[in-house]
Design a protein around this motif. Structure first.
Motif, short mmCIF file in Angstrom:
data_model
loop_
_atom_site.label_atom_id
_atom_site.label_comp_id
_atom_site.label_asym_id
_atom_site.label_seq_id
_atom_site.Cartn_x
_atom_site.Cartn_y
_atom_site.Cartn_z
N VAL A 1 11.34 5.07 -0.80
CA VAL A 1 10.90 3.72 -0.45
C VAL A 1 10.97 2.82 -1.69
N ILE A 2 10.56 3.33 -2.83
CA ILE A 2 10.59 2.56 -4.07
C ILE A 2 12.05 2.28 -4.48
N LYS A 3 12.90 3.27 -4.29
CA LYS A 3 14.32 3.08 -4.62
C LYS A 3 14.95 1.99 -3.74
N ARG A 4 14.63 2.02 -2.44
CA ARG A 4 15.16 0.99 -1.54
C ARG A 4 14.67 -0.40 -1.95
N ALA A 5 13.42 -0.48 -2.37
CA ALA A 5 12.86 -1.77 -2.81
C ALA A 5 13.67 -2.30 -4.00
N LYS A 6 13.92 -1.42 -4.96
CA LYS A 6 14.71 -1.82 -6.14
C LYS A 6 16.10 -2.30 -5.74
N ASN A 7 16.72 -1.56 -4.83
CA ASN A 7 18.07 -1.93 -4.37
C ASN A 7 18.09 -3.27 -3.66
N GLU A 8 17.01 -3.64 -3.02
CA GLU A 8 16.93 -4.93 -2.31
C GLU A 8 16.52 -6.07 -3.23
N GLY A 9 16.31 -5.78 -4.51
CA GLY A 9 16.01 -6.84 -5.47
C GLY A 9 14.53 -7.10 -5.70
N ILE A 10 13.68 -6.16 -5.31
CA ILE A 10 12.25 -6.32 -5.60
C ILE A 10 12.06 -6.00 -7.09
N SER A 11 11.66 -7.02 -7.86
CA SER A 11 11.55 -6.82 -9.30
C SER A 11 10.12 -6.51 -9.74
N THR A 12 9.15 -6.82 -8.89
CA THR A 12 7.75 -6.59 -9.23
C THR A 12 6.98 -6.32 -7.95
N HIS B 1 0.85 -1.20 0.00
CA HIS B 1 0.00 0.00 0.00
C HIS B 1 0.88 1.24 0.00
N LEU B 2 1.68 1.36 -1.07
CA LEU B 2 2.49 2.57 -1.21
C LEU B 2 1.61 3.78 -1.50
N ASN B 3 0.33 3.50 -1.73
CA ASN B 3 -0.67 4.55 -1.92
C ASN B 3 -1.20 5.08 -0.59
N ALA B 4 -0.72 4.57 0.53
CA ALA B 4 -1.21 5.00 1.84
C ALA B 4 -0.54 6.30 2.28
N HIS B 5 -1.22 7.03 3.15
CA HIS B 5 -0.70 8.35 3.56
C HIS B 5 0.64 8.26 4.28
N GLN B 6 0.97 7.09 4.81
CA GLN B 6 2.24 6.91 5.53
C GLN B 6 3.46 7.14 4.63
N TYR B 7 3.27 7.12 3.31
CA TYR B 7 4.40 7.31 2.38
C TYR B 7 4.37 8.66 1.68
N LYS B 8 3.49 9.53 2.13
CA LYS B 8 3.33 10.82 1.46
C LYS B 8 4.67 11.54 1.29
N GLU B 9 5.50 11.48 2.30
CA GLU B 9 6.73 12.27 2.29
C GLU B 9 7.85 11.63 1.48
N ASP B 10 7.87 10.29 1.41
CA ASP B 10 9.11 9.66 0.90
C ASP B 10 8.88 8.45 0.00
N VAL B 11 7.76 8.43 -0.72
CA VAL B 11 7.45 7.23 -1.50
C VAL B 11 8.56 6.90 -2.51
N ASN C 1 6.22 -0.56 7.81
CA ASN C 1 6.72 -1.61 6.93
C ASN C 1 7.02 -1.02 5.55
N GLU C 2 7.83 -1.72 4.75
CA GLU C 2 8.06 -1.29 3.36
C GLU C 2 8.49 -2.48 2.51
N PRO C 3 8.33 -2.38 1.16
CA PRO C 3 8.57 -3.54 0.29
C PRO C 3 9.94 -4.19 0.45
N ALA C 4 10.97 -3.40 0.76
CA ALA C 4 12.32 -3.96 0.90
C ALA C 4 12.34 -5.09 1.93
N TYR C 5 11.42 -5.05 2.90
CA TYR C 5 11.41 -6.06 3.97
C TYR C 5 10.81 -7.40 3.55
N VAL C 6 10.30 -7.47 2.32
CA VAL C 6 9.71 -8.75 1.89
C VAL C 6 10.78 -9.85 1.87
#
Ligand code: NI
Length: 255
Positions: free
Chosen positions: A21-32, A8-18, A217-222
């Motif tokens: 957060v997306i960049k960190r996900a990419k760096n951790e190997g989240i491909s989709t 839910h990167l669409n949630a208000h909790q990411y308003k400031e830094d989405v 929470n954030e996608p990198a933690y998957v």
């Protein structure tokens, strides 16, 4: 390569830094990843993220907690959105007996309407279940949800419920709770279910895995979810990552 099937990167909790957060996900190997919308505002947010980023897809649906606010116009809107090239599923939808904003009968009706729509537009569905396993299974059966299948998201039910859902072409997705020390049931189910039915997710910003429990929470933690399941099954994290990524792509029709 990791596929976070529920964010839910669409949630208000990411308003400031989405973007970070997306960049960190990419760096951790989240491909989709699939951003899940659950009301008007978050559906719009999911679509704009999916339009902006190649590796992000969207699911659109109406949350059971807010079922009382759902109307015909929303249903028509969801049908229109099902044609959007980045919309890969309907949901999240389902039943939530923990909160009492929407009466159970209203939740059931809105759930049924969305399953019927999914069959009409031929998209898989993402199921939210809180304290409602038996009623969810009954409605999925009555509404012939096996025609489209989908995901039991952040699964916390028994192995028996998992089996009934898998028999209707559903995948079982595990999130942060499988990493909690006291999470006996999710660990048992994650160990037992067939590999070709297994998915992973974060459900971020909620339900952060150990050792981030209670934090945002954030996608990198998957990756932590994948590591936990790999350990439970005596496999490598790469194997779990590859299998769950392939499963997710197959289910959502992402090539
Ligand atoms: Ni969710």
């Amino acid at each position: 390569m990791l596929f976070d099937t529920h964010v839910h990167l669409n949630a208000h909790q990411y308003k400031e830094d989405v973007n970070e957060v997306i960049k960190r996900a990419k760096n951790e190997g989240i491909s989709t990843m699939v951003v899940v919308g659950f009301d008007e505002e978050t559906i719009k947010g999911a679509l704009s993220l999916a339009e902006e980023h190649e590796f992000i897809y969207a699911a659109v649906g109406w949350h059971p907690v807010d079922a009382i606010d759902f109307n015909e116009t929303h249903l028509t809107w969801l049908e229109e959105l099902s044609n959007h090239p980045k919309v890969v599923a309907l949901g999240e939808m389902g039943l939530d007996y923990h909160w009492d904003k929407s009466p159970r009968e209203v939740q059931k009706e809105v759930f049924r309407q969305q399953i019927r729509l999914a069959r009409k537009v031929q998209l898989p569905i993402i199921i939210h279940n809180r304290e409602a396993s038996q009623d969810i299974v009954t409605i999925l059966q009555e509404e012939k949800a096996e025609e489209v299948g989908g995901i039991m998201h952040c699964f916390g039910g028994s192995l028996d419920i998992a089996k009934q859902c898998m028999a209707m072409n559903f995948y079982i997705s595990f999130g942060g709770p499988v990493t909690f020390k006291n999470a006996k049931k999710p660990k048992e189910v994650a160990k037992e279910i067939p590999l070709d039915r297994l998915l992973i997710e974060t459900d971020c910003p909620y339900l952060a895995p150990h050792p981030y429990r209670g934090k945002r929470n954030e996608p990198a933690y998957v990756k932590l979810v994948a590591e936990q399941i790999a350990e439970l099954r005596g496999m490598t994290v790469e194997e779990i990552a590859n299998i769950t990524t392939e499963n997710g792509k197959k289910l959502f029709g992402i090539y």
